[in-house]
Design an enzyme around this catalytic site. Structure first.
Site, PDB file in Angstrom:
ATOM      1  N   ASP A  89       0.859  -1.171   0.000  1.00  0.00           N
ATOM      2  CA  ASP A  89       0.000   0.000   0.000  1.00  0.00           C
ATOM      3  C   ASP A  89       0.907   1.236   0.000  1.00  0.00           C
ATOM      4  OD1 ASP A  89      -2.361   1.614   0.451  1.00  0.00           O
ATOM      5  OD2 ASP A  89      -1.750   1.756   2.533  1.00  0.00           O
ATOM      6  N   ASP A  91      -0.327   5.067   0.988  1.00  0.00           N
ATOM      7  CA  ASP A  91      -0.599   6.070   2.021  1.00  0.00           C
ATOM      8  C   ASP A  91      -0.427   5.477   3.417  1.00  0.00           C
ATOM      9  OD1 ASP A  91      -1.244   7.609  -0.132  1.00  0.00           O
ATOM     10  OD2 ASP A  91      -3.332   7.943   0.412  1.00  0.00           O
TER      11      ASP A  91
END
Length: 303
Positions: A89, A91
């Protein structure tokens, strides 16, 4: 699950200092659970060490739950520790911010959007609905704000570039897969050293955001699909995958790595993800993922 005679390893990583007393306590906890601890091996003296043991991995994880209050603990088979595919991922994992929240700050509505982001990360809201709703609130924001936000606010999480450089040094590939937006993800993939990426596309009309997301949404299911697709394209066996994230939208991706025999890591994550991961990083930066792969501090590529 490995047999009771299998050789496994518990990697212990201190946020502060790892000493002989802590190593002895871990060995005692393993013995009390009916396991057979062996010798320890320093990955960085006073910071991180491997402790070999014979016995079932799940029993070891259960025995070391309390230790995780002080240490980051990875428990896995001793074989195939160095992974050949990192799927992450973006963020709050590879970078320190939530990009949509920071874009919202330029529009003067950060608090409103950040609250929705937090609830989505906790798994309280449908991801697609929450994403489309937040993007709709950004309608009318000038497209140049995206580049301004990247330049002014996007920073790599400590250890991200070291992790990518070191893994790519032994031939591993990196896939950055995000529920965020292509402009940010393209920039971050370049900054950190990822080979490929997948993300959502902000709708733009003229010079302004039109409040929509173009195309299909990169959600939890798509993240897991991207992991499987990348692994198959690279011709890798499932145990050679490492997936990392921090929120509910990463659960399926992390579970896919675990189910294949790889590492599914939760990085300073929401409980909804941390409870599913087989390695929860709570006390360290992303270089903990190198220790978990058995990489000594002196072998990191510092750039």
């Amino acid at each position: 699950m490995p047999s009771a005679s299998s050789t496994n390893v518990a990697t212990l990583i201190a946020g502060d200092r790892l000493d002989a007393g802590m190593l002895a306590e871990v060995a005692d906890r393993l013995r009390q659970a009916g396991l057979e601890p062996g010798e320890h091996d320093w990955l960085e003296t006073g910071k991180a060490a491997d402790l070999a043991f014979a016995g079932h991995i799940d029993a070891a994880r259960d025995a070391l739950r309390e230790v995780e209050k002080l240490l980051d603990v990875s428990v896995q088979p001793a074989a195939n520790r160095r992974k050949m595919l990192l799927v992450s991922d973006m963020d709050s994992t590879i970078i320190t911010i939530e990009c949509i929240d920071e874009l919202a700050d330029y529009a003067g509505i950060k608090a409103e959007i950040a609250e929705i982001t937090e609830r989505a990360m906790q798994g309280e809201l449908d991801f697609e609905g929450a994403l489309r709703g937040r993007v709709a609130l950004l309608k009318g924001l000038h497209r140049d704000t995206i580049r301004q936000c990247i330049d002014e606010r996007v920073q790599l999480t400590p250890g991200a570039d070291i992790l990518l450089r070191t893994m790519r040094g032994w031939g591993a590939h990196g896939l950055l897969v995000s529920g965020g937006f292509t402009d940010f993800v393209t920039a971050v993939a370049d900054m950190a050293g990822f080979d490929r990426m997948a993300a959502n596309r902000l709708g733009i009309s003229g010079d302004y955001l039109d409040g929509t997301v173009d195309g299909d949404i990169v959600d939890a299911q798509e993240k897991a699909r991207q992991l499987h697709q990348a692994r198959q394209q690279l011709g890798l066996t499932p145990e050679l995958v490492l997936a990392a994230g921090d929120g509910a939208n990463d659960i399926l991706m992390v579970e896919a790595a675990i189910e294949g025999g790889g590492i599914g890591a939760a990085y300073h994550a929401k409980p909804t993800l941390a409870d599913k991961a087989n390695f929860a990083i709570r006390h360290n930066d992303l270089t903990a993922l190198l220790f978990a792969q058995g990489v000594r501090r002196g072998d990191w590529d510092m750039g």
